[in-house]
Design a protein around this motif. Sequence first.
Motif, PDB file in Angstrom:
ATOM      1  N   ARG A   1       3.610  -8.993   4.607  1.00  0.00           N
ATOM      2  CA  ARG A   1       2.541  -9.958   4.866  1.00  0.00           C
ATOM      3  C   ARG A   1       1.222  -9.454   4.290  1.00  0.00           C
ATOM      4  O   ARG A   1       0.880  -8.275   4.438  1.00  0.00           O
ATOM      5  N   LYS A   2       0.504 -10.357   3.653  1.00  0.00           N
ATOM      6  CA  LYS A   2      -0.809 -10.006   3.112  1.00  0.00           C
ATOM      7  C   LYS A   2      -1.764  -9.704   4.257  1.00  0.00           C
ATOM      8  O   LYS A   2      -1.742 -10.362   5.306  1.00  0.00           O
ATOM      9  N   LEU A   3      -2.640  -8.724   4.045  1.00  0.00           N
ATOM     10  CA  LEU A   3      -3.619  -8.357   5.057  1.00  0.00           C
ATOM     11  C   LEU A   3      -4.850  -9.259   4.994  1.00  0.00           C
ATOM     12  O   LEU A   3      -5.440  -9.590   6.026  1.00  0.00           O
ATOM     13  N   TYR A   4      -5.250  -9.631   3.768  1.00  0.00           N
ATOM     14  CA  TYR A   4      -6.434 -10.474   3.581  1.00  0.00           C
ATOM     15  C   TYR A   4      -6.402 -11.049   2.173  1.00  0.00           C
ATOM     16  O   TYR A   4      -5.647 -10.586   1.315  1.00  0.00           O
ATOM     17  N   GLU A   5      -7.223 -12.064   1.935  1.00  0.00           N
ATOM     18  CA  GLU A   5      -7.293 -12.703   0.629  1.00  0.00           C
ATOM     19  C   GLU A   5      -8.428 -12.093  -0.195  1.00  0.00           C
ATOM     20  O   GLU A   5      -9.520 -11.842   0.321  1.00  0.00           O
ATOM     21  N   SER A   6      -8.145 -11.830  -1.476  1.00  0.00           N
ATOM     22  CA  SER A   6      -9.163 -11.326  -2.390  1.00  0.00           C
ATOM     23  C   SER A   6      -8.748 -11.638  -3.817  1.00  0.00           C
ATOM     24  O   SER A   6      -7.564 -11.589  -4.146  1.00  0.00           O
ATOM     25  N   ARG A   7      -9.718 -11.952  -4.661  1.00  0.00           N
ATOM     26  CA  ARG A   7      -9.454 -12.189  -6.077  1.00  0.00           C
ATOM     27  C   ARG A   7      -9.739 -10.949  -6.921  1.00  0.00           C
ATOM     28  O   ARG A   7      -9.456 -10.935  -8.118  1.00  0.00           O
ATOM     29  N   SER A   8     -10.290  -9.931  -6.308  1.00  0.00           N
ATOM     30  CA  SER A   8     -10.602  -8.697  -7.025  1.00  0.00           C
ATOM     31  C   SER A   8      -9.334  -7.929  -7.337  1.00  0.00           C
ATOM     32  O   SER A   8      -8.452  -7.782  -6.483  1.00  0.00           O
ATOM     33  N   ALA A   9      -9.228  -7.413  -8.565  1.00  0.00           N
ATOM     34  CA  ALA A   9      -8.055  -6.630  -8.952  1.00  0.00           C
ATOM     35  C   ALA A   9      -7.900  -5.384  -8.093  1.00  0.00           C
ATOM     36  O   ALA A   9      -6.793  -4.880  -7.905  1.00  0.00           O
ATOM     37  N   LEU A  10      -8.992  -4.881  -7.527  1.00  0.00           N
ATOM     38  CA  LEU A  10      -8.938  -3.679  -6.703  1.00  0.00           C
ATOM     39  C   LEU A  10      -8.400  -3.948  -5.305  1.00  0.00           C
ATOM     40  O   LEU A  10      -7.916  -3.026  -4.638  1.00  0.00           O
ATOM     41  N   PHE A  11      -8.479  -5.196  -4.846  1.00  0.00           N
ATOM     42  CA  PHE A  11      -8.158  -5.483  -3.453  1.00  0.00           C
ATOM     43  C   PHE A  11      -7.085  -6.553  -3.250  1.00  0.00           C
ATOM     44  O   PHE A  11      -6.527  -6.652  -2.164  1.00  0.00           O
ATOM     45  N   ARG A  12      -6.757  -7.338  -4.264  1.00  0.00           N
ATOM     46  CA  ARG A  12      -5.902  -8.501  -4.030  1.00  0.00           C
ATOM     47  C   ARG A  12      -4.452  -8.148  -3.703  1.00  0.00           C
ATOM     48  O   ARG A  12      -3.756  -8.898  -3.027  1.00  0.00           O
ATOM     49  N   ASP A  13      -3.966  -6.999  -4.165  1.00  0.00           N
ATOM     50  CA  ASP A  13      -2.566  -6.639  -3.927  1.00  0.00           C
ATOM     51  C   ASP A  13      -2.451  -5.804  -2.659  1.00  0.00           C
ATOM     52  O   ASP A  13      -2.119  -4.627  -2.690  1.00  0.00           O
ATOM     53  N   ASN A  14      -2.747  -6.422  -1.553  1.00  0.00           N
ATOM     54  CA  ASN A  14      -2.706  -5.739  -0.260  1.00  0.00           C
ATOM     55  C   ASN A  14      -1.601  -6.333   0.594  1.00  0.00           C
ATOM     56  O   ASN A  14      -1.273  -7.515   0.480  1.00  0.00           O
ATOM     57  N   PHE A  15      -0.998  -5.524   1.442  1.00  0.00           N
ATOM     58  CA  PHE A  15       0.054  -6.024   2.327  1.00  0.00           C
ATOM     59  C   PHE A  15       0.427  -4.974   3.361  1.00  0.00           C
ATOM     60  O   PHE A  15       0.069  -3.796   3.253  1.00  0.00           O
ATOM     61  N   VAL A  16       1.174  -5.418   4.358  1.00  0.00           N
ATOM     62  CA  VAL A  16       1.854  -4.532   5.281  1.00  0.00           C
ATOM     63  C   VAL A  16       3.316  -4.953   5.279  1.00  0.00           C
ATOM     64  O   VAL A  16       3.631  -6.144   5.244  1.00  0.00           O
ATOM     65  N   PHE A  17       4.207  -3.983   5.280  1.00  0.00           N
ATOM     66  CA  PHE A  17       5.650  -4.239   5.228  1.00  0.00           C
ATOM     67  C   PHE A  17       6.318  -3.509   6.380  1.00  0.00           C
ATOM     68  O   PHE A  17       6.002  -2.346   6.676  1.00  0.00           O
ATOM     69  N   ALA A  18       7.268  -4.179   7.029  1.00  0.00           N
ATOM     70  CA  ALA A  18       8.072  -3.545   8.071  1.00  0.00           C
ATOM     71  C   ALA A  18       9.521  -3.974   7.889  1.00  0.00           C
ATOM     72  O   ALA A  18       9.809  -5.168   7.725  1.00  0.00           O
ATOM     73  N   GLY A  19      10.417  -3.013   7.879  1.00  0.00           N
ATOM     74  CA  GLY A  19      11.817  -3.357   7.668  1.00  0.00           C
ATOM     75  C   GLY A  19      12.707  -2.136   7.760  1.00  0.00           C
ATOM     76  O   GLY A  19      12.408  -1.165   8.462  1.00  0.00           O
ATOM     77  N   ILE A  20      13.811  -2.177   7.013  1.00  0.00           N
ATOM     78  CA  ILE A  20      14.772  -1.082   6.985  1.00  0.00           C
ATOM     79  C   ILE A  20      14.958  -0.628   5.538  1.00  0.00           C
ATOM     80  O   ILE A  20      14.721  -1.402   4.603  1.00  0.00           O
ATOM     81  N   ALA A  21      15.386   0.616   5.379  1.00  0.00           N
ATOM     82  CA  ALA A  21      15.577   1.169   4.030  1.00  0.00           C
ATOM     83  C   ALA A  21      16.812   2.065   4.011  1.00  0.00           C
ATOM     84  O   ALA A  21      16.702   3.294   3.887  1.00  0.00           O
ATOM     85  N   PRO A  22      18.013   1.480   4.138  1.00  0.00           N
ATOM     86  CA  PRO A  22      19.234   2.301   4.110  1.00  0.00           C
ATOM     87  C   PRO A  22      19.526   2.852   2.723  1.00  0.00           C
ATOM     88  O   PRO A  22      19.197   2.226   1.716  1.00  0.00           O
ATOM     89  N   ARG A  23      20.152   4.019   2.694  1.00  0.00           N
ATOM     90  CA  ARG A  23      20.582   4.652   1.444  1.00  0.00           C
ATOM     91  C   ARG A  23      21.998   5.180   1.660  1.00  0.00           C
ATOM     92  O   ARG A  23      22.281   5.811   2.672  1.00  0.00           O
ATOM     93  N   ILE A  24      22.857   4.918   0.689  1.00  0.00           N
ATOM     94  CA  ILE A  24      24.243   5.377   0.831  1.00  0.00           C
ATOM     95  C   ILE A  24      24.748   5.893  -0.496  1.00  0.00           C
ATOM     96  O   ILE A  24      24.415   5.360  -1.559  1.00  0.00           O
ATOM     97  N   ASN A  25      25.508   6.980  -0.434  1.00  0.00           N
ATOM     98  CA  ASN A  25      26.208   7.495  -1.612  1.00  0.00           C
ATOM     99  C   ASN A  25      27.523   8.097  -1.145  1.00  0.00           C
ATOM    100  O   ASN A  25      27.815   8.089   0.056  1.00  0.00           O
ATOM    101  N   PRO A  26      28.358   8.592  -2.033  1.00  0.00           N
ATOM    102  CA  PRO A  26      29.685   9.077  -1.612  1.00  0.00           C
ATOM    103  C   PRO A  26      29.664  10.278  -0.674  1.00  0.00           C
ATOM    104  O   PRO A  26      30.684  10.592  -0.055  1.00  0.00           O
ATOM    105  N   ALA A  27      28.512  10.955  -0.545  1.00  0.00           N
ATOM    106  CA  ALA A  27      28.448  12.150   0.287  1.00  0.00           C
ATOM    107  C   ALA A  27      27.788  11.915   1.642  1.00  0.00           C
ATOM    108  O   ALA A  27      28.069  12.631   2.600  1.00  0.00           O
TER     109      ALA A  27
END
Length: 338
Positions: A80-106
């Motif tokens: 989810r975006k934290l706030y709106e901005s058109r500035s290249a320094l600030f527009r790509d903002n967000f908070v993410f919450a989820g899972i990040a599983p990793r699996i390999n043969p070992a």
Amino acid sequence: MRAISGMAASLFMLVATSARAEFVPPPLPPTAAPPTPPPPESVPTTEAPAPKTRITLNNLLAFRWNPLGLEDQVRLGVQRKLYESRSALFRDNFVFAGIAPRINPAFIKFGPSLEVQPVSFFNLRLGAEAVGFFSTFGFLQSFQSPTADFSDTTLSTRRDAKLNYSTAGGHVMIEPTVTLKAGPIVVRNKLSLEYWRMAVKDEDRVFYDVTLDTLISRNGWVVSNDLDLLFLHDFKSWTGTFRGARLTAGARYTYVKPFYADGDFAPGEAQEAADNDHHRVGPIVAFTFFDYGYVSFNRPTALLIANWYVDHRFRTGADVSQAVPYFIAAFAFQSDLL
């Protein structure tokens, strides 16, 4: 596999070093839906602002050589975006919450992941994982001291003697990333602070982790860092299937340093003999085949890394020739599920 983590620290953020600095693409599983057709040429979706709320899936499948490894990594959650901005320094903002599983043969690693990106150039990821080793492919192996021999030859001999075993533990990660972009040039630095707590045999104090390619304290910290200098080229004249294609090329320097407590050594043992840091440097190249925006299958990206060890106890001639590179071939993609 730390390629696969440092590279997931790579590929996932690598393609995201564009004007829209978001987590990035990685193979299309057999059960996944076919790619969404590109939008009409009149709609510049790759420049469209990100939706305020997204459900995102990132998948990375990577093969590694020296040391050998194969791993699939997933990142799935709500962003989810934290706030709106058109500035290249600030527009790509967000908070993410989820899972990040990793699996390999070992082994398998599974746990929650939280990311905060308050500004376009800074991302902070916090993660925790439950780790389980299957006792396959020679892992897990543990040792009595950080000074122990963990060369490929020794690991293979110990595997044949069935000294590997199944076990479990936990893993916590703090990963700040800074990405600076000037025109087509990108400088990106990802620092990883990792704490491990593994159940090993009573007489052992350290274990070998194939991802980080070093001996880690059964209750201890490891620091690693990836520094990338990259050149980006967008194929703006390409349309249709290859709309939004991009070439990324440059160099990566990686440093890994484990930390040991006095209790990790035998009484009177020379601690300076535990020279388990290592350095690698070499080229990195990635090609993103298309970018259609926020669709169900996007940014399929192929990645190659060929780094050479500048310093390593066993990979600069003591066991493996320094001419043999640390090599990674990977494929990634990104999906918006909402």
